[in-house]
Scaffold this active site. Structure first.
Site, PDB file in Angstrom:
ATOM      1  N   TYR A  57     -57.564  25.830 -60.092  1.00 36.23           N
ATOM      2  CA  TYR A  57     -57.351  27.266 -60.255  1.00 36.23           C
ATOM      3  C   TYR A  57     -56.128  27.536 -61.127  1.00 36.23           C
ATOM      4  O   TYR A  57     -55.041  27.001 -60.898  1.00 36.23           O
ATOM      5  CB  TYR A  57     -57.158  27.937 -58.886  1.00 36.23           C
ATOM      6  N   GLY A  64     -58.682  35.262 -59.895  1.00 31.86           N
ATOM      7  CA  GLY A  64     -59.199  36.235 -58.933  1.00 31.86           C
ATOM      8  C   GLY A  64     -60.668  36.009 -58.655  1.00 31.86           C
ATOM      9  O   GLY A  64     -61.111  34.900 -58.330  1.00 31.86           O
ATOM     10  N   HIS A  87     -53.167  42.244 -67.568  1.00 33.86           N
ATOM     11  CA  HIS A  87     -52.460  42.611 -66.338  1.00 33.86           C
ATOM     12  C   HIS A  87     -51.253  43.518 -66.597  1.00 33.86           C
ATOM     13  O   HIS A  87     -50.725  44.121 -65.663  1.00 33.86           O
ATOM     14  CB  HIS A  87     -52.018  41.355 -65.587  1.00 33.86           C
ATOM     15  N   ASN A 200     -47.326  35.810 -60.129  1.00 34.38           N
ATOM     16  CA  ASN A 200     -47.655  35.687 -58.705  1.00 34.38           C
ATOM     17  C   ASN A 200     -46.403  35.622 -57.854  1.00 34.38           C
ATOM     18  O   ASN A 200     -45.995  34.552 -57.397  1.00 34.38           O
ATOM     19  CB  ASN A 200     -48.504  34.434 -58.470  1.00 34.38           C
ATOM     20  N   ARG A 295     -22.334  63.438 -30.384  1.00 41.27           N
ATOM     21  CA  ARG A 295     -22.104  62.494 -29.301  1.00 41.27           C
ATOM     22  C   ARG A 295     -22.875  61.187 -29.485  1.00 41.27           C
ATOM     23  O   ARG A 295     -22.405  60.111 -29.106  1.00 41.27           O
ATOM     24  CB  ARG A 295     -22.518  63.145 -27.975  1.00 41.27           C
TER      25      ARG A 295
END
Length: 526
Positions: A57, A64, A87, A200, A295
């Site tokens: 890969y 993807g 991208h 990535n 307070r």
């Protein structure tokens, strides 16, 4: 570019302070010999797979949902170029320079671990761009916070290739090729896996988390200061700040906030007067039950500190991570994984946004008490010089209210949303980038809300004692009032209020007010 000490990037994690030094202040960077060696070793692993018949890969396949497609050797350089170009699809308002620099730096740090398989020349290109002040243009939309901050990171890789638009060191918008040439740099042609390795990562959301955490440290001290000034200005009691009371509920953040407020109010004549005054019939008067916004300030500010401590632990783990897919393991395997999912960082960013909204909400309530004649204990309505003719700080509180309402919307977590993408391959995403951007907006809002409270409490204290020359404030509070009066006049008839709010916002943002407190006290606040 900077006189700051260089930051050395090696195989180990950067510190948050180093990230801020480079991203925000322009510190120069250098790559260690160890990191260059580690990158060369992992690149050898990738090179050995180039001619392998087995699909790998990102090396010999598509990405993807297209990961099953085998890519011929002669097209693999084009594959990397195409990945980055396609991208780099962000849109919308340009994000801040420091966000993009943090994004690039964190990706560079991961490259330097030797777990991504990029050549040293790729990392050296990023280091050179950062040192030259070249900042790729990135739009606010494009990252879903899973498979990394894909679009933002792709714009950075595109600039390394000599494509797209960047801001040069002077802030001018120029083509990337022109900016690289002006800096004496050559574009880098990406090889197998390198385009994938550059996109990535959770680098953008991590950078925003680190910078937001640093900003919140200052704002928490400022919130303690604002609350202390409001207690004094509203003639409250400091009894609830006692150390032994907070020891009964020993949350470290709460104890720290109460200690800050005690120190700031130490030596206050106004507080002492309330403890020794009588109500007209000979009985001493002590208000033992101030409103919750006074307070319970240490409890709320302390909870925000606890949240910040958790968030910083998350950032520490993420800084120590080598996030890529696939990743080159120390024993030479190339393995797919899901470490790019931004959930840990997204949750942390959203958690901080909740704390920020609550800090601002409490600040606005304290401000409102100053303006209500029924609750301000003797002050003019709205702190007006001549109520009815003048409106005083009436609309300053409206501004606070508008900001607080916005902060409540921004506290709605981005990380609970998920929109499937990539043909259902990426069917659950973190939205961490969106969480980071909205947190940055929230911190800006908190800064403005606290500035208005400080401006209002300084005006109220001036109206109580006639100005700084007859100040009955604690020494630390007087020091703060003095800084405010350098940029904003004392009480009087109505004036153009917006510039005064902005002037005090700048004092808050710069840390000048906290520095004045610490100089008066002789040591730092918690």
């Amino acid at each position: 570019m900077s006189q700051l000490q260089p930051v050395t990037i090696s195989t180990g994690p950067l510190s948050p302070e180093e990230v801020i030094a480079v991203a925000r202040h322009g510190a120069p960077i250098e790559l260690s010999a160890a990191s260059l060696s580690a990158m060369a070793e992992s690149r050898a692993v990738i090179d050995a797979l180039v001619t392998d018949d087995k699909p790998h890969y990102g090396v010999s396949t598509g990405f993807g949902a297209l990961a099953t497609k085998q890519i011929p050797i002669e097209l693999r350089t084009q594959l990397q170029r195409s990945l980055i170009r396609s991208h780099a699809a962000s849109s919308g308002t340009e994000v801040d320079r420091e966000v993009v620099r943090g994004l690039m730096l964190n990706r560079l740090s991961t490259m330097a671990t030797g777990r991504t398989g990029v050549r040293p020349v790729v990392a050296q290109g990023y280091a050179a761009m950062l040192n030259a002040g070249i900042t790729p243009v990135v739009g606010e939309y494009g990252s879903l916070g899973c498979s990394g901050d894909l679009a933002p990171l792709a714009h950075c890789a595109l600039a390394l290739m000599g494509e797209g638009e960047v801001r040069n060191n002077d802030g001018a918008l120029v083509p990337a090729a022109e900016a690289l040439a002006a800096a004496g740099l050559e574009p880098v042609e990406l090889r197998e896996k390198e385009g994938l390795a550059l996109i990535n990562g959770t680098d953008g959301m991590l950078g925003m988390l680190i910078m937001a955490s640093a900003d919140l440290h200052l704002l928490l001290k400022t919130a303690d200061l604002a609350a202390a000034m409001s207690i004094e200005g509203l003639l409250g009691t400091d009894s609830v700040l006692a150390e032994d009371l907070h020891a009964l509920r020993p949350h470290p953040g709460q104890i720290a906030a109460a200690a800050n407020m005690r120190r700031i109010l130490d030596g206050s004549p106004l507080i002492a007067e309330q403890k020794s005054s009588d109500n007209g019939d000979g009985h001493r008067f002590t208000r033992v039950q101030d409103a919750y916004s006074l307070r319970c300030a240490p409890q709320v500010h302390g909870a925000a500190r606890s949240t910040l401590a958790h968030v910083e632990s998350v950032a520490g783990y993420e800084l120590s991570s080598a996030i890529d897919n696939p990743v080159v393991t120390p024993d030479g395997r190339v393995e797919s994984n899901g470490n790019f999912h931004g959930a840990p960082v997204g949750y942390a960013l959203d958690f901080l946004a909740i704390a920020v909204a609550d800090l601002a909400s409490m600040s606005e309530r304290r401000t409102d008490r100053f303006l209500d004649k029924a609750r301000s204990h003797g002050l003019n309505a709205f702190l007006a010089d001549d109520p009815g003719v003048d409106s005083g700080h009436m609309i300053a509180q409206y501004t606070q209210a508008g900001i607080v309402s916005e902060l409540k919307r921004l506290a709605n977590p981005a990380s609970v949303d998920s929109i499937p993408s990539s043909a259902m391959q990426e069917d659950h995403v973190s939205m961490g980038w969106s969480a980071g951007l909205k947190l940055r907006r929230a911190l800006d809002g908190l800064t403005r809300v606290l500035a208005i409270e400080l401006l209002t409490s300084a005006r109220a204290l001036d109206m109580r004692d006639g100005g700084l020359d007859s100040s009955r404030s604690a020494p630390a509070v007087t020091a703060v009032r003095r800084e405010i009066r350098k940029v904003v006049e004392g009480p009087g008839t109505d004036r153009y209020l917006s510039p005064e709010i902005e002037a005090v916002r700048i004092l808050v943002d710069s840390g000048v007010l906290i520095e004045a407190v610490q100089q008066e006290l002789g040591s730092a606040l918690n």
